[in-house]
Design an enzyme around this catalytic site. Structure first.
Site, PDB file in Angstrom:
ATOM      1  N   GLN A 176     -25.665   7.571  39.265  1.00  0.00           N
ATOM      2  CA  GLN A 176     -25.799   8.204  40.586  1.00  0.00           C
ATOM      3  C   GLN A 176     -26.808   7.432  41.439  1.00  0.00           C
ATOM      4  OE1 GLN A 176     -26.028  12.618  41.445  1.00  0.00           O
ATOM      5  NE2 GLN A 176     -28.203  12.174  41.303  1.00  0.00           N
ATOM      6  N   HIS A 198     -37.541  17.406  38.141  1.00  0.00           N
ATOM      7  CA  HIS A 198     -37.502  17.552  39.607  1.00  0.00           C
ATOM      8  C   HIS A 198     -38.916  17.464  40.193  1.00  0.00           C
ATOM      9  CE1 HIS A 198     -33.866  20.065  38.374  1.00  0.00           C
ATOM     10  NE2 HIS A 198     -33.329  19.167  39.164  1.00  0.00           N
ATOM     11  N   SER A 232     -33.083  18.825  31.838  1.00  0.00           N
ATOM     12  CA  SER A 232     -31.873  19.020  32.639  1.00  0.00           C
ATOM     13  C   SER A 232     -31.691  20.506  32.875  1.00  0.00           C
ATOM     14  CB  SER A 232     -30.656  18.469  31.872  1.00  0.00           C
ATOM     15  OG  SER A 232     -29.461  18.960  32.447  1.00  0.00           O
TER      16      SER A 232
HETATM   17  P1  AMP Z   1     -29.994  17.811  39.824  1.00  0.00           P
HETATM   18  O1  AMP Z   1     -30.689  19.045  40.278  1.00  0.00           O
HETATM   19  O2  AMP Z   1     -29.616  17.829  38.377  1.00  0.00           O
HETATM   20  O3  AMP Z   1     -28.879  17.390  40.747  1.00  0.00           O
HETATM   21  O4  AMP Z   1     -31.066  16.650  39.918  1.00  0.00           O
HETATM   22  C1  AMP Z   1     -31.751  16.396  41.113  1.00  0.00           C
HETATM   23  C2  AMP Z   1     -32.521  15.119  40.950  1.00  0.00           C
HETATM   24  O5  AMP Z   1     -33.450  15.261  39.867  1.00  0.00           O
HETATM   25  C3  AMP Z   1     -31.628  13.922  40.599  1.00  0.00           C
HETATM   26  O6  AMP Z   1     -32.091  12.785  41.287  1.00  0.00           O
HETATM   27  C4  AMP Z   1     -31.833  13.798  39.111  1.00  0.00           C
HETATM   28  O7  AMP Z   1     -31.609  12.496  38.626  1.00  0.00           O
HETATM   29  C5  AMP Z   1     -33.284  14.192  38.976  1.00  0.00           C
HETATM   30  N1  AMP Z   1     -33.563  14.595  37.607  1.00  0.00           N
HETATM   31  C6  AMP Z   1     -32.921  15.540  36.892  1.00  0.00           C
HETATM   32  N2  AMP Z   1     -33.421  15.615  35.637  1.00  0.00           N
HETATM   33  C7  AMP Z   1     -34.396  14.682  35.556  1.00  0.00           C
HETATM   34  C8  AMP Z   1     -35.279  14.253  34.529  1.00  0.00           C
HETATM   35  N3  AMP Z   1     -35.262  14.790  33.320  1.00  0.00           N
HETATM   36  N4  AMP Z   1     -36.153  13.260  34.817  1.00  0.00           N
HETATM   37  C9  AMP Z   1     -36.178  12.688  36.051  1.00  0.00           C
HETATM   38  N5  AMP Z   1     -35.378  13.049  37.054  1.00  0.00           N
HETATM   39  C10 AMP Z   1     -34.491  14.023  36.827  1.00  0.00           C
END
Ligand code: AMP
Length: 276
Positions: free
Chosen positions: A150, A34, A182
């Site tokens: 997504q 993030h 994640s």
């Molecule tokens: P989330 O909080 O999981 O909904 O993710 C929010 C944003 O952060 C989304 O655009 C995800 O694709 C991005 N994101 C989550 N994990 C990663 C990662 N390891 N590397 C890059 N972007 C990420």
């Protein structure tokens, strides 16, 4: 750093802020993935808005929603340290005073991969992202390639809705072990954390074998690798064209990307790698 929970107050504040505005939608439990989106936005824009909202309508699995980590205080501290300008952390009632009824159709794009295994998921994502786009009115929005499908669907959403927002994809940030960062990794046990990096090893294997083996052989090698670890329950391993997510049978048919979804214990993990 300004923190808002109400749409109206956020909008009044943003009306006086400098453009371009960069927007990073998240569900919180923030990690370096993030923060990488935040860094990209800060570099490109005058004002950066991060949203934190665990969106109930994108969860097709109630257990996943209930167990999703919620760490708002830690998140706000982290965002403050990283000089985020504005945080929007609304309640469910603020985002959905009534149960949302919008329905989106992304055709082929939301029927495959995640769409096939998580019915309604992308509709829920589109509902919240479109509402957030209308609230924040950013010039640019940042999405991680971690959720590759997504990202493709959000690009399609912006096209369908004719929104003047540039969608920017940010590379996957990984742990030293290779495990893609994640929020759900927080739910992995000690043993599962030992096994989880095998997903990255399987993706790397695919990258090393690509072009020298057929697409089916590469897919099989990845499945065979993962099957050596009985804790995985694979949902899919697919190699598709990264531009439009269409299956490819030949390496020359498009820019190939391999995508994996697998359960590890009761946590569902996804990861991917562009092969060329
Ligand atoms: P989330 O909080 O999981 O909904 O993710 C929010 C944003 O952060 C989304 O655009 C995800 O694709 C991005 N994101 C989550 N994990 C990663 C990662 N390891 N590397 C890059 N972007 C990420």
């Amino acid at each position: 750093m300004k923190v808002f929970t109400k749409i109206k107050e956020l909008q009044e504040y943003l009306a006086d802020q400098k453009h371009p505005i960069g927007f990073v939608p998240t569900m919180g439990a923030l990690h370096q993935g993030h923060l990488s989106l935040l860094e990209h936005s800060k570099k490109d824009n005058q004002t950066t808005v991060v949203s934190i909202f665990v969106n109930p309508v994108q969860f097709n699995d109630k257990n996943d929603f209930d167990k999703y980590p919620r760490l708002l205080d830690d998140d706000l501290n982290l965002l403050e340290t990283y000089n985020c300008d504005v945080v929007f952390a609304p309640s469910v009632d603020e985002m959905y005073p009534e149960p949302p009824k919008e329905s989106y159709d992304f055709g082929y794009l939301d029927k495959i991969l995640e769409g096939a295994y998580r019915p309604g998921h992308f509709n829920g994502v589109a509902i919240v992202v479109n509402r957030l786009f209308h609230i924040v009115k950013p010039d640019r929005a940042y999405f991680g390639k971690k959720d590759y499908q997504q990202y493709i669907i959000i690009k399609e959403l912006v096209k369908q809705q004719n929104l003047p927002i540039e969608i920017i994809a940010v590379p996957i940030v990984r742990e030293a072990s290779g495990l893609a960062m994640s929020s759900r990794n927080l739910r992995l046990g000690e043993n599962e954390l030992q096994v989880a990096p095998e997903i990255y090893k399987a993706l790397t294997l695919a990258k090393n074998l690509s072009r020298n083996k057929s697409i089916n052989e590469v897919k099989q090698a990845v499945i065979d690798h993962l099957r050596r670890f009985p804790d995985f329950r694979i949902e899919y391993v697919e190699i598709v064209n990264a531009e439009n997510l269409k299956p490819i049978n030949d390496w020359d048919e498009g820019n190939p990307i391999i995508l994996i979804a697998t359960w590890l214990g009761d946590v569902r993990l996804i990861d991917n790698m562009e092969l060329f």
